[in-house]
Design a protein around this motif. Structure first.
Motif, PDB file in Angstrom:
ATOM      1  N   LEU A  34      -3.415   3.851  -5.467  1.00 18.64           N
ATOM      2  CA  LEU A  34      -3.418   2.429  -5.145  1.00 18.64           C
ATOM      3  C   LEU A  34      -2.793   1.643  -6.294  1.00 18.64           C
ATOM      4  O   LEU A  34      -3.126   1.853  -7.456  1.00 18.64           O
ATOM      5  N   LEU A  55       0.812  -1.228   0.000  1.00 14.51           N
ATOM      6  CA  LEU A  55       0.000   0.000   0.000  1.00 14.51           C
ATOM      7  C   LEU A  55       0.838   1.268   0.000  1.00 14.51           C
ATOM      8  O   LEU A  55       0.420   2.316   0.495  1.00 14.51           O
ATOM      9  N   SER A  87       1.696  -3.193   6.220  1.00 17.90           N
ATOM     10  CA  SER A  87       1.374  -2.035   5.386  1.00 17.90           C
ATOM     11  C   SER A  87       1.482  -0.758   6.194  1.00 17.90           C
ATOM     12  O   SER A  87       1.544  -0.777   7.425  1.00 17.90           O
ATOM     13  N   GLY A  98      -7.374  -0.551   2.872  1.00 18.48           N
ATOM     14  CA  GLY A  98      -6.387  -1.380   2.173  1.00 18.48           C
ATOM     15  C   GLY A  98      -6.592  -2.871   2.373  1.00 18.48           C
ATOM     16  O   GLY A  98      -5.782  -3.687   1.934  1.00 18.48           O
ATOM     17  N   ILE A 120      -6.394  -5.208  -0.763  1.00 28.11           N
ATOM     18  CA  ILE A 120      -5.037  -5.463  -1.260  1.00 28.11           C
ATOM     19  C   ILE A 120      -4.321  -6.477  -0.361  1.00 28.11           C
ATOM     20  O   ILE A 120      -3.582  -7.337  -0.840  1.00 28.11           O
ATOM     21  N   ARG A 174      -3.697   3.242   5.770  1.00 26.39           N
ATOM     22  CA  ARG A 174      -4.306   3.960   4.654  1.00 26.39           C
ATOM     23  C   ARG A 174      -5.736   4.359   5.033  1.00 26.39           C
ATOM     24  O   ARG A 174      -6.716   3.811   4.539  1.00 26.39           O
TER      25      ARG A 174
END
Length: 299
Positions: free
Chosen positions: A82, A61, A106, A116, A119, A109
């Protein structure tokens, strides 16, 4: 006001500087695939040892965090767009490294609706497609307490769900940005409700002003939500802008805290000055599984 003098690091805080072929190969690979690692972005002191052993914690991310925690060296600001191809590149790197255990974390976000989570889930799936025998650990942010985001991650069925509580309750607002102590406990509890068979893990760093009884209380709070694995390490100040180190704990105190954690029922406790959440993560998984089996046989 007099300027505070920085306390020198004690002898037991040692960083192994190993920059051989494996280290250089890892660095080249991360650059070629435009990937980020928490090893670099958070200035982890174990990067030389881990990269020399061909292990790393992928940071997805992007490399810009929407939060500004006072202990963390990761860049903060307005995140980049992204990258939907990132999961596949992480999986390619994991395959190239022939990983047995892959750790994915990550930046926070908070600008994204799901924080996120999608993802994260896609990265878990991509690694599994390329490395079916590789265990996958995710170290996630709190998603601002959003249950649906956590569900997306848990539905991908990582082998370990890791979320760091970071510090004791009294200091949480001072040390962390936006994250809340009770919200972290709620996340770990919900993860167990969603997927009872997936081990949960959390970490605390020492040296930011906590009291000993507060460390024990944090252990009790984590066990109350059935957290399985705990890691305990020494906070090191990444720059002059970050929190000062209030105390350097000697190795024997970390050893004592490990025993306190095991007494409380954690299946594994990794505790030492240089321990970080993902340090020796593969060994933690094996040890936790072995201890869980032992406990079950005595039940």
């Amino acid at each position: 006001m007099a300027k505070r003098v920085k306390e020198p690091k004690p002898d037991w805080i040692r960083i192994k500087l190993t920059t051989g072929d494996n280290y250089q190969e890892m660095k080249t690979m991360m650059r070629s695939k435009t990937l980020h690692t928490v090893c670099e972005e958070a200035r982890c002191p174990n990067i030389y040892e881990c990269w020399a052993n061909r292990t790393a914690t992928f940071m997805i991310l992007g490399d810009i965090c929407t939060r500004a925690c006072r202990f963390c060296a990761v860049n903060t600001g307005l995140p980049t767009e992204l990258d939907l191809q990132e999961p596949e590149r992480v999986a390619e790197a994991a395959e190239q490294m022939n990983l047995q255990h892959c750790v994915i974390t990550s930046v926070a976000r908070d600008d994204l609706k799901d924080g996120g989570a999608t993802i994260f889930a896609e990265t878990v799936k991509a690694v599994r497609r390329r490395l079916p025998l590789c265990s996958v650990e995710v170290l996630i942010p709190d998603f601002l307490g959003d249950r649906d985001s956590l569900q997306i991650v848990m539905d991908a069925k990582p082998d370990i769900l890791n979320h760091n509580i970071e510090t004791v309750e009294r200091l949480s607002d001072k040390v962390r940005a936006k994250a809340k102590y009770k919200r972290s406990l709620e996340l770990l509890a919900r993860a167990k409700e969603m997927q009872p068979d997936i081990p949960t893990k959390s970490s605390i760093m020492l040296g930011v002003g906590e009291e000993y009884h507060e460390i024990l209380q944090t252990m009790d709070d984590l066990r109350a939500v059935d957290c399985d694995i705990m890691t305990i390490g020494q906070y090191l100040q990444p720059s002059e802008k970050h929190l000062f180190v209030e105390k350097y704990y000697p190795p024997e105190e970390f050893a004592s805290l490990k025993q306190e954690g095991l007494k409380r029922g954690f299946s594994h406790v990794e505790s030492g000055p240089m321990v970080r959440s993902s340090y020796h993560a593969h060994e933690q998984v094996k040890s936790a599984a072995k201890n869980s089996e032992k406990a079950a046989s005595h039940a």
